[in-house]
Design an enzyme around this catalytic site. Sequence first.
Site, PDB file in Angstrom:
ATOM      1  N   HIS A  33       0.759  -1.100  -0.131  1.00 39.36           N
ATOM      2  CA  HIS A  33       0.130  -0.162   0.014  1.00 39.36           C
ATOM      3  C   HIS A  33       0.970   1.165  -0.005  1.00 39.36           C
ATOM      4  O   HIS A  33       0.253   2.274  -0.661  1.00 39.36           O
ATOM      5  CB  HIS A  33      -0.802  -0.039   1.224  1.00 39.36           C
ATOM      6  CG  HIS A  33      -1.884   1.076   1.327  1.00 39.36           C
ATOM      7  ND1 HIS A  33      -3.203   1.024   0.464  1.00 39.36           N
ATOM      8  CD2 HIS A  33      -1.924   2.190   2.070  1.00 39.36           C
ATOM      9  CE1 HIS A  33      -3.820   2.103   0.669  1.00 39.36           C
ATOM     10  NE2 HIS A  33      -3.270   3.101   1.592  1.00 39.36           N
ATOM     11  N   TYR A  36       4.467   0.520  -3.125  1.00 40.72           N
ATOM     12  CA  TYR A  36       4.371  -0.005  -4.480  1.00 40.72           C
ATOM     13  C   TYR A  36       5.254  -1.147  -4.868  1.00 40.72           C
ATOM     14  O   TYR A  36       5.753  -0.893  -6.006  1.00 40.72           O
ATOM     15  CB  TYR A  36       4.289   1.152  -5.344  1.00 40.72           C
ATOM     16  CG  TYR A  36       3.225   2.239  -5.098  1.00 40.72           C
ATOM     17  CD1 TYR A  36       1.750   1.960  -5.358  1.00 40.72           C
ATOM     18  CD2 TYR A  36       3.517   3.263  -4.462  1.00 40.72           C
ATOM     19  CE1 TYR A  36       0.744   2.857  -4.978  1.00 40.72           C
ATOM     20  CE2 TYR A  36       2.372   4.245  -4.011  1.00 40.72           C
ATOM     21  CZ  TYR A  36       1.166   4.139  -4.597  1.00 40.72           C
ATOM     22  OH  TYR A  36       0.237   4.753  -4.054  1.00 40.72           O
ATOM     23  N   GLU A  77      -7.813   8.062  -4.286  1.00 40.39           N
ATOM     24  CA  GLU A  77      -7.420   6.819  -2.948  1.00 40.39           C
ATOM     25  C   GLU A  77      -8.531   5.993  -3.066  1.00 40.39           C
ATOM     26  O   GLU A  77      -9.462   6.159  -3.536  1.00 40.39           O
ATOM     27  CB  GLU A  77      -7.256   7.575  -1.597  1.00 40.39           C
ATOM     28  CG  GLU A  77      -5.500   8.155  -1.514  1.00 40.39           C
ATOM     29  CD  GLU A  77      -4.793   7.029  -1.306  1.00 40.39           C
ATOM     30  OE1 GLU A  77      -5.103   5.644  -1.089  1.00 40.39           O
ATOM     31  OE2 GLU A  77      -3.511   7.313  -1.156  1.00 40.39           O
ATOM     32  N   HIS A  79     -10.234   2.944  -0.082  1.00 39.17           N
ATOM     33  CA  HIS A  79     -10.287   2.480   1.179  1.00 39.17           C
ATOM     34  C   HIS A  79     -11.373   1.169   1.039  1.00 39.17           C
ATOM     35  O   HIS A  79     -12.430   1.331   1.874  1.00 39.17           O
ATOM     36  CB  HIS A  79     -11.068   3.567   2.132  1.00 39.17           C
ATOM     37  CG  HIS A  79     -10.068   3.977   3.240  1.00 39.17           C
ATOM     38  ND1 HIS A  79     -10.893   4.378   4.638  1.00 39.17           N
ATOM     39  CD2 HIS A  79      -8.989   3.883   3.611  1.00 39.17           C
ATOM     40  CE1 HIS A  79      -9.925   4.384   5.337  1.00 39.17           C
ATOM     41  NE2 HIS A  79      -8.856   4.104   4.945  1.00 39.17           N
ATOM     42  N   ASN A  80     -10.639   0.190   0.628  1.00 36.40           N
ATOM     43  CA  ASN A  80     -11.464  -1.033   0.310  1.00 36.40           C
ATOM     44  C   ASN A  80     -11.840  -2.068   1.560  1.00 36.40           C
ATOM     45  O   ASN A  80     -12.835  -2.166   1.825  1.00 36.40           O
ATOM     46  CB  ASN A  80     -10.910  -1.816  -1.011  1.00 36.40           C
ATOM     47  CG  ASN A  80     -10.661  -0.839  -2.199  1.00 36.40           C
ATOM     48  OD1 ASN A  80     -11.365   0.083  -2.352  1.00 36.40           O
ATOM     49  ND2 ASN A  80      -9.741  -1.237  -3.112  1.00 36.40           N
ATOM     50  N   GLU A 297      -3.556   5.315  12.785  1.00 36.93           N
ATOM     51  CA  GLU A 297      -3.759   6.101  11.639  1.00 36.93           C
ATOM     52  C   GLU A 297      -5.040   6.790  12.167  1.00 36.93           C
ATOM     53  O   GLU A 297      -6.197   7.067  11.288  1.00 36.93           O
ATOM     54  CB  GLU A 297      -4.115   5.194  10.278  1.00 36.93           C
ATOM     55  CG  GLU A 297      -2.813   4.681   9.860  1.00 36.93           C
ATOM     56  CD  GLU A 297      -3.085   3.682   8.554  1.00 36.93           C
ATOM     57  OE1 GLU A 297      -4.233   3.612   7.857  1.00 36.93           O
ATOM     58  OE2 GLU A 297      -1.995   2.992   7.936  1.00 36.93           O
ATOM     59  N   GLN A 299      -7.666   9.694  12.513  1.00 38.98           N
ATOM     60  CA  GLN A 299      -7.834  10.671  11.308  1.00 38.98           C
ATOM     61  C   GLN A 299      -7.953  12.219  11.627  1.00 38.98           C
ATOM     62  O   GLN A 299      -7.570  12.647  12.928  1.00 38.98           O
ATOM     63  CB  GLN A 299      -9.258  10.512  10.997  1.00 38.98           C
ATOM     64  CG  GLN A 299      -9.539   9.072  10.391  1.00 38.98           C
ATOM     65  CD  GLN A 299      -8.792   9.070   8.915  1.00 38.98           C
ATOM     66  OE1 GLN A 299      -9.383   9.420   8.114  1.00 38.98           O
ATOM     67  NE2 GLN A 299      -7.456   8.395   8.671  1.00 38.98           N
ATOM     68  N   ASN A 513      -3.391   5.562  -7.158  1.00 37.82           N
ATOM     69  CA  ASN A 513      -3.222   4.677  -5.864  1.00 37.82           C
ATOM     70  C   ASN A 513      -3.560   3.539  -6.576  1.00 37.82           C
ATOM     71  O   ASN A 513      -4.017   3.270  -7.386  1.00 37.82           O
ATOM     72  CB  ASN A 513      -4.369   4.764  -4.901  1.00 37.82           C
ATOM     73  CG  ASN A 513      -4.697   3.891  -3.889  1.00 37.82           C
ATOM     74  OD1 ASN A 513      -3.653   3.897  -3.069  1.00 37.82           O
ATOM     75  ND2 ASN A 513      -5.783   3.234  -3.975  1.00 37.82           N
TER      76      ASN A 513
END
Length: 715
Positions: A33, A36, A77, A79-80, A297, A299, A513
């Site tokens: 992520h 790469y 981006e 956010h799956n 992470e 926010q 992304n």
Amino acid sequence: MLPENDLKLITEKMGREPNIVEQGCFLNLWSEHCSYRSSGPLLKTFTTTGEKVIIGPGDDAAIVDLEDGWVLAIGMESHNHPSYVDPHNGAATGVGGIVRDIISMGARPIALMDPLYFGPLDTPKNLYLFEHIIEGIASYGNCIGVPVVRGEAFFDETYSGNPLVNVACVGLARKENIVTAKAQRAGNKIVLMGSATGRDGLGGASFASRDLSESSEAEDRPSIQIGDPFTEKLLIEATLEAIEAGYVKACRDLGAAGLAGASSEMASKGDLGMHIIADNVILREKGMVPYEILIAESQERMLFEVEQQNVEAVLSIAKKYDLNASMIGELTERPYYTVEFKGETVVDIPIKLLAEGAPVCEMAVSPPSEEISWEKPEMPSDLKQSLFEVLSSHNVASKEWIYRQYDHEVQIRTAVKPGDDASVLRIEENKGIILSCGCNPRHTMLDPYHGGKGSVYENAMNIAVKGGKGLALVNCLNFGNPQRPDIYWYFKHAILGLGDGARELQIPVVGGNVSLYNESDEFDTAILPTPSIGVVGTTNNIAVTPLSSFANEGDTIILVGTTRDELGGSEYYNLLGKKRDGNAPKVSENAATIVDSVICAVNTGKVTSSHDVSLGGLGVALCEMCTHIGANVDLSEACEGLRADDALFSESYTRAILTTPEPKAIEEALRGVVYSIIGTVGGDKLRIKLDKTSIELLVSEINIARSSLTRQMMG
């Protein structure tokens, strides 16, 4: 904690084994992520520069020139995985993250787009995910005052265990206010502003770099960030105020890999080191340890490089907006990433090794081994019924239920609203930008090269029918496990096709992304290859923007482009259960010329309405234009030699329908490309004449069919 090969390499480079905190930093920053590592070599094949490109890939967002001192920031981006585990918060924080990428460049966010991919809505779980993902996007975007102006909702069973939430954001800035994430000078201080740091989102980057398991909803919930849009709105204003005052020398959003990611990457880009005092980070929870402080992470946080004399001024801005802020470290000449906690050094890593040292390689690649043989199905006995079925399928039906939950008019720039081929936003006077997004995953499954290339052309045509030309492109490349040679083959060829299409249309790929490992243990499936993109175009004459539906009785209807026997990957074949059958659409050699001709035609000012022909084919495009008034259409000549179902449902690329009261003026603009006059606007029915048959549909019948998704969701 680390893969064996990574641990061995890191130990060799550092001359010692990394401690547990350092391993956490490497685990996240070396994840697919963030680094790469299997996609980097392929992404380098994109053309990322151009006359209008000021900042390309590698920063939080790209910057492209709009003239007159204005610039656009654009980013995209995914956010799956978080959106599967916690759909509301996963989708909401996807919006929050990409918005912060835009403001970190010094730009005010002015528009959002959301290409979304779901499993069919015939199961309670998929319906739950669908409702709550839309709710999360709407609640966050509406609260921060950024309009969602464009999107896509695509349904296929391969997304049942792994929905995709892709979000693009566009921001507007004056050229002199651009800020980058590249650190400027040793001795400058680092200020962390925004929400307090908690334990939410721990290891989010590494979570995004592995398959979803059956137990993900319980086990991976700590990896999900919790968003607060009201804090985000305050952070937008505070960040832009600090930047406009000249206090901010570099800026970075705290996204993937949290503080460790943002601070190390900022320093590394400037060829400097970073010293972090973890004790100075304002915490939400007691007892947090350095590992948690660095990779959480949480926010709504932003990192600033600030000169010593301006630190108090920045802290005062934070206080004004009731935000947490503290000076947490400084840039150093020594090129190491160092973290101090309670007087002890808990991290001491060569900064280039951490931020840029992940080993990158191409994976093994081979095409799918199965041989696919198919026979063309018999012609349907009732073409009208077939057209109704395609019109009412959730992929084709109106997405009004989704976009009416979004405040798409906030900021009062929106000239063309959601539900159209593309959205148009006014920038100043008669100048504007045009936004389009999405792709066709089924096309890409059958032919990844032309599917990737077709995604570019489809979005370029969406912009062209509004009179605009593509300016820049961002992507969200969603695929399965790259360690599978067939998945990597799809990935590679889709990228090559996307890159070639962008070059042909002279649209630079300025950012994006990669989201891999989109597979579900629960359903034993990998998603369809989904190279979703967002394209920004420009227009200098919003006043000539055509409608997307028929408007004036007696207007001449013109079909631009060629319809071919290309039903492979079509919605029509999907409804027949023929998912791997047929000829997938291919981009023709003169496709770029067709796009340019449509732009010229629209900019004559003589086009009343215009519509791209894509998902569902020509039959669907004609129906979508009949929202208030009908038309008499004859396809016998334009589709000569084709079967009736090919003519109606083929999804061949680079086609458009234009209507005009002055066809001679339009024909001049279309000189050199294939086009046909196919009918006139008028009446309360759509009559379509084909070679040996004809069908009639009342406008009211069309509108009922197109409302199928809304009717299901409204109960």
